[in-house]
Design a protein around this motif. Structure first.
Motif, PDB file in Angstrom:
ATOM      1  N   GLU A 194      -5.792  -1.734  -0.133  1.00 20.20           N
ATOM      2  CA  GLU A 194      -5.149  -1.503  -1.432  1.00 20.20           C
ATOM      3  C   GLU A 194      -6.011  -0.677  -2.372  1.00 20.20           C
ATOM      4  O   GLU A 194      -5.500  -0.176  -3.372  1.00 20.20           O
ATOM      5  N   THR A 195      -7.273  -0.567  -2.082  1.00 17.69           N
ATOM      6  CA  THR A 195      -8.199   0.120  -2.984  1.00 17.69           C
ATOM      7  C   THR A 195      -8.689   1.418  -2.351  1.00 17.69           C
ATOM      8  O   THR A 195      -8.112   2.483  -2.576  1.00 17.69           O
ATOM      9  N   ALA A 196      -9.712   1.326  -1.520  1.00 19.12           N
ATOM     10  CA  ALA A 196     -10.281   2.526  -0.908  1.00 19.12           C
ATOM     11  C   ALA A 196      -9.264   3.257  -0.042  1.00 19.12           C
ATOM     12  O   ALA A 196      -9.213   4.493  -0.039  1.00 19.12           O
ATOM     13  N   GLY A 197      -8.443   2.523   0.704  1.00 14.81           N
ATOM     14  CA  GLY A 197      -7.491   3.161   1.606  1.00 14.81           C
ATOM     15  C   GLY A 197      -6.438   3.980   0.879  1.00 14.81           C
ATOM     16  O   GLY A 197      -6.143   5.116   1.265  1.00 14.81           O
ATOM     17  N   VAL A 198      -5.876   3.425  -0.170  1.00 15.62           N
ATOM     18  CA  VAL A 198      -4.856   4.140  -0.944  1.00 15.62           C
ATOM     19  C   VAL A 198      -5.449   5.398  -1.578  1.00 15.62           C
ATOM     20  O   VAL A 198      -4.863   6.487  -1.515  1.00 15.62           O
ATOM     21  N   VAL A 199      -6.618   5.260  -2.173  1.00 12.78           N
ATOM     22  CA  VAL A 199      -7.233   6.411  -2.837  1.00 12.78           C
ATOM     23  C   VAL A 199      -7.584   7.496  -1.824  1.00 12.78           C
ATOM     24  O   VAL A 199      -7.371   8.696  -2.075  1.00 12.78           O
ATOM     25  N   ALA A 200      -8.102   7.107  -0.668  1.00 20.66           N
ATOM     26  CA  ALA A 200      -8.451   8.094   0.355  1.00 20.66           C
ATOM     27  C   ALA A 200      -7.221   8.875   0.800  1.00 20.66           C
ATOM     28  O   ALA A 200      -7.276  10.100   0.983  1.00 20.66           O
ATOM     29  N   ASP A 201      -6.097   8.189   0.965  1.00 23.01           N
ATOM     30  CA  ASP A 201      -4.868   8.876   1.380  1.00 23.01           C
ATOM     31  C   ASP A 201      -4.410   9.887   0.332  1.00 23.01           C
ATOM     32  O   ASP A 201      -4.020  11.012   0.658  1.00 23.01           O
ATOM     33  N   VAL A 202      -4.447   9.481  -0.934  1.00 19.07           N
ATOM     34  CA  VAL A 202      -3.998  10.389  -2.002  1.00 19.07           C
ATOM     35  C   VAL A 202      -4.956  11.563  -2.162  1.00 19.07           C
ATOM     36  O   VAL A 202      -4.525  12.706  -2.383  1.00 19.07           O
ATOM     37  N   ARG A 203      -6.236  11.308  -2.010  1.00 17.42           N
ATOM     38  CA  ARG A 203      -7.205  12.404  -2.118  1.00 17.42           C
ATOM     39  C   ARG A 203      -7.022  13.411  -0.988  1.00 17.42           C
ATOM     40  O   ARG A 203      -7.154  14.623  -1.196  1.00 17.42           O
ATOM     41  N   ARG A 204      -6.714  12.925   0.221  1.00 18.93           N
ATOM     42  CA  ARG A 204      -6.466  13.850   1.331  1.00 18.93           C
ATOM     43  C   ARG A 204      -5.235  14.708   1.041  1.00 18.93           C
ATOM     44  O   ARG A 204      -5.221  15.916   1.333  1.00 18.93           O
ATOM     45  N   GLU A 205      -4.206  14.099   0.466  1.00 17.89           N
ATOM     46  CA  GLU A 205      -2.980  14.838   0.200  1.00 17.89           C
ATOM     47  C   GLU A 205      -3.186  15.917  -0.854  1.00 17.89           C
ATOM     48  O   GLU A 205      -2.657  17.028  -0.733  1.00 17.89           O
ATOM     49  N   TRP A 206      -3.956  15.594  -1.894  1.00 23.00           N
ATOM     50  CA  TRP A 206      -4.139  16.552  -2.986  1.00 23.00           C
ATOM     51  C   TRP A 206      -5.319  17.494  -2.758  1.00 23.00           C
ATOM     52  O   TRP A 206      -5.404  18.542  -3.405  1.00 23.00           O
ATOM     53  N   THR A 239       0.826  -1.213   0.000  1.00 24.95           N
ATOM     54  CA  THR A 239       0.000   0.000   0.000  1.00 24.95           C
ATOM     55  C   THR A 239       0.857   1.259   0.000  1.00 24.95           C
ATOM     56  O   THR A 239       0.483   2.272  -0.604  1.00 24.95           O
ATOM     57  N   GLU A 240       2.024   1.205   0.638  1.00 22.64           N
ATOM     58  CA  GLU A 240       2.929   2.360   0.577  1.00 22.64           C
ATOM     59  C   GLU A 240       3.394   2.597  -0.858  1.00 22.64           C
ATOM     60  O   GLU A 240       3.395   3.731  -1.351  1.00 22.64           O
ATOM     61  N   LEU A 241       3.775   1.522  -1.543  1.00 22.97           N
ATOM     62  CA  LEU A 241       4.179   1.639  -2.948  1.00 22.97           C
ATOM     63  C   LEU A 241       3.025   2.137  -3.804  1.00 22.97           C
ATOM     64  O   LEU A 241       3.207   3.011  -4.677  1.00 22.97           O
ATOM     65  N   GLN A 242       1.838   1.613  -3.575  1.00 23.71           N
ATOM     66  CA  GLN A 242       0.674   2.020  -4.356  1.00 23.71           C
ATOM     67  C   GLN A 242       0.371   3.508  -4.169  1.00 23.71           C
ATOM     68  O   GLN A 242       0.095   4.227  -5.138  1.00 23.71           O
ATOM     69  N   ARG A 243       0.441   3.973  -2.921  1.00 23.61           N
ATOM     70  CA  ARG A 243       0.210   5.404  -2.665  1.00 23.61           C
ATOM     71  C   ARG A 243       1.242   6.264  -3.381  1.00 23.61           C
ATOM     72  O   ARG A 243       0.910   7.302  -3.973  1.00 23.61           O
ATOM     73  N   GLU A 244       2.493   5.851  -3.325  1.00 22.82           N
ATOM     74  CA  GLU A 244       3.558   6.631  -3.963  1.00 22.82           C
ATOM     75  C   GLU A 244       3.393   6.658  -5.480  1.00 22.82           C
ATOM     76  O   GLU A 244       3.630   7.691  -6.122  1.00 22.82           O
ATOM     77  N   LEU A 245       2.997   5.529  -6.069  1.00 18.25           N
ATOM     78  CA  LEU A 245       2.772   5.483  -7.514  1.00 18.25           C
ATOM     79  C   LEU A 245       1.604   6.379  -7.910  1.00 18.25           C
ATOM     80  O   LEU A 245       1.690   7.143  -8.888  1.00 18.25           O
ATOM     81  N   LEU A 246       0.501   6.284  -7.167  1.00 18.88           N
ATOM     82  CA  LEU A 246      -0.673   7.094  -7.513  1.00 18.88           C
ATOM     83  C   LEU A 246      -0.386   8.578  -7.306  1.00 18.88           C
ATOM     84  O   LEU A 246      -0.766   9.412  -8.144  1.00 18.88           O
ATOM     85  N   ASP A 247       0.278   8.917  -6.226  1.00 17.38           N
ATOM     86  CA  ASP A 247       0.621  10.317  -5.970  1.00 17.38           C
ATOM     87  C   ASP A 247       1.501  10.870  -7.088  1.00 17.38           C
ATOM     88  O   ASP A 247       1.277  11.977  -7.597  1.00 17.38           O
ATOM     89  N   ALA A 248       2.500  10.101  -7.496  1.00 15.73           N
ATOM     90  CA  ALA A 248       3.389  10.552  -8.573  1.00 15.73           C
ATOM     91  C   ALA A 248       2.626  10.682  -9.886  1.00 15.73           C
ATOM     92  O   ALA A 248       2.877  11.610 -10.672  1.00 15.73           O
TER      93      ALA A 248
END
Length: 456
Positions: free
Chosen positions: A391-403, A360-369
């Motif tokens: 891997e799905t909702a959690g990763v997207v929620a983290d990236v949406r909060r960041e952006w 999930t850390e890798l997935q977040r970094e890939l999506l953020d980039a």
């Protein structure tokens, strides 16, 4: 050696390679079948024995532990694989009991000697005395909890059972858990794709219900059709087709758009993107960190008359070096692969809960980039072949909060519904997102998750 005996030996050797060398059955088995000269019914037998044994390994290990009166980890691994193969034949096929026992005993003898053969003979004859239904009763009684009972009966690790329940509950469908576990243990039907604008399905093909480019054959050799098409027709899961098309058809394509497939291997989705880019006058680039998988991407693109450069970089670096560049990006992220257990049954035994945080850390970094590499107005499709909520909702929620307000979601459920001739029945998620979750038991696809995010 008879062809039937050779088929059993191919199955056994493939299963051993899976357990001993971390081989992938779907890559090794076809080569082994050809090398052994198997065809027709014998090739089918080798395939069924291999995949059936791997799919039901958890259940068979519980049966073996009871019949042997010892934990399976105390049994020599080579002998254990012979026992698993024998139990599969006894409990899940029409193979004659004496043949299943005798051939499995011979495999144990060849692997570990006369003593192992005697042990295998005793265990398998004990298994053969009870019916499959009786053994399921014995296995159920050995469980220490309801979740462990489900895991043993349906041959899934307990942590996967729980992850699936949570993912289904996010749609209000936790009662479908047993149907999902059952679907994971069934051989998937072969689904094919005709690359849009480049090929059409054969006349006798049946169109798939959800993907406009998907079909299933009424008969014939899929590989022959693939070869004859020059790569413009391919074997591809319908969920994989939908994931690629969700990106290309989320919004109308503008002139001269630039697209990127960030984690492209092995190239099935890349080929669909390339065909769509060709049809709409867009350009496509692909990236895959693994040189071997990058080679597969290049091969997958051979049927599309479009120049697609394939780089071999870490996707995070590749995207970070291209800020504000692309109109559409596919992030088909590395994941647990829990959505493809029908086709890669050994995956359920190779992953553990401890693998999820690093993924999930890798997935977040890939999506953020990838979001950073979008032009304003550009769209990223975040795809995993896993329904695991982290891997799905959690990763997207983290990236949406960041952006924050710099990105907005496009409903992938609505986009996929517009692609489909039939209603795919994609309910709203508990988090209110537009994420689309496909399922083996509902859609006859891999459990593919698709989220669409647009940079404002």
């Amino acid at each position: 050696m008879s062809a039937t005996v050779a088929a059993r030996r191919v199955a056994y050797e493939t299963i051993r390679a899976v357990h001993e060398s971390d081989a992938y059955a779907n890559l090794l088995l076809p080569t082994s079948i050809v090398r052994a000269g198997l065809a027709g019914a014998d090739a089918a037998l080798a395939t069924e024995l291999t995949y059936g044994t791997l799919r039901r390994q958890g259940t068979y290990d519980a049966v073996i532990a009871i019949a042997a009166d010892r934990p399976v980890h105390e049994i020599d691994p080579a002998v254990l694989d012979a026992l698993r193969l024998g139990v599969h034949q006894l409990l899940s096929t029409r193979v004659a009991s004496h043949a299943a026992v005798n051939e499995s005993v011979e495999l144990a003898r060849a692997a570990a000697g006369r003593g192992a053969a005697g042990f295998a003979n005793a265990v398998l004859r004990r298994v053969s005395r009870d019916t499959p239904g009786d053994w399921m009763t014995h296995v159920a009684a050995s469980a220490r909890s309801d979740d462990e009972q489900l895991g043993l009966l349906f041959s899934h690790p307990v942590w996967v059972v729980r992850a699936f329940r949570r993912a289904l509950a996010a749609e209000g469908r936790a009662d479908e858990l047993e149907a999902l576990l059952t679907a994971d243990n069934a051989a998937p039907r072969v689904t094919m794709a005709a690359l849009p604008g480049l090929a059409e399905p054969p006349e006798d093909a049946r169109r798939t219900p959800f993907s406009p480019i998907g079909f299933r054959l009424g008969g014939g050799d899929p590989e022959g059709i693939v070869r004859g098409s020059g790569g413009r027709i391919r074997v591809q899961d319908e969920g994989s087709q939908l994931a690629a098309l969700a990106l290309t058809r989320a919004l109308p394509v503008g002139a001269g758009e630039r697209w990127l497939d960030l984690c492209a291997g092995p190239g099935g989705k890349t080929a669909v993107l390339a065909a769509e880019a060709l049809a709409h006058g867009a350009s496509l680039e692909a990236n895959e960190i693994s040189p071997a998988r990058a080679g597969l991407v290049r091969r997958a693109l051979e049927g599309v008359p479009l120049e697609v450069p394939v780089s071999e970089q870490d996707g995070r670096v590749r995207a970070a070096e291209a800020r504000d560049t692309y109109d559409r990006i596919l992030v088909d992220a590395p994941c647990t692969g829990l959505g493809a257990l029908r086709r890669r049954p050994e995956a359920r035994w190779r992953k553990a809960p401890s693998d999820v945080p690093s993924l999930t850390e890798l997935q977040r970094e890939l999506l953020d980039a990838a979001v950073g590499a979008l032009k304003p107005g550009g769209v990223v499709a975040y795809v995993t072949c896993s329904p695991h909520l982290a891997e799905t909702a959690g990763v997207v929620a983290d990236v949406r909060r960041e952006w924050g307000a710099a990105i907005e979601e496009i409903s992938a459920r609505e986009v996929i519904a517009t692609l489909s001739d039939a209603d795919p029945g994609l309910p709203e998620q508990a988090d209110g997102s537009g994420r689309a979750q496909l399922w083996p038991h509902r859609h006859n696809t891999d459990a593919m998750s698709v989220t669409l995010l647009r940079r404002v």
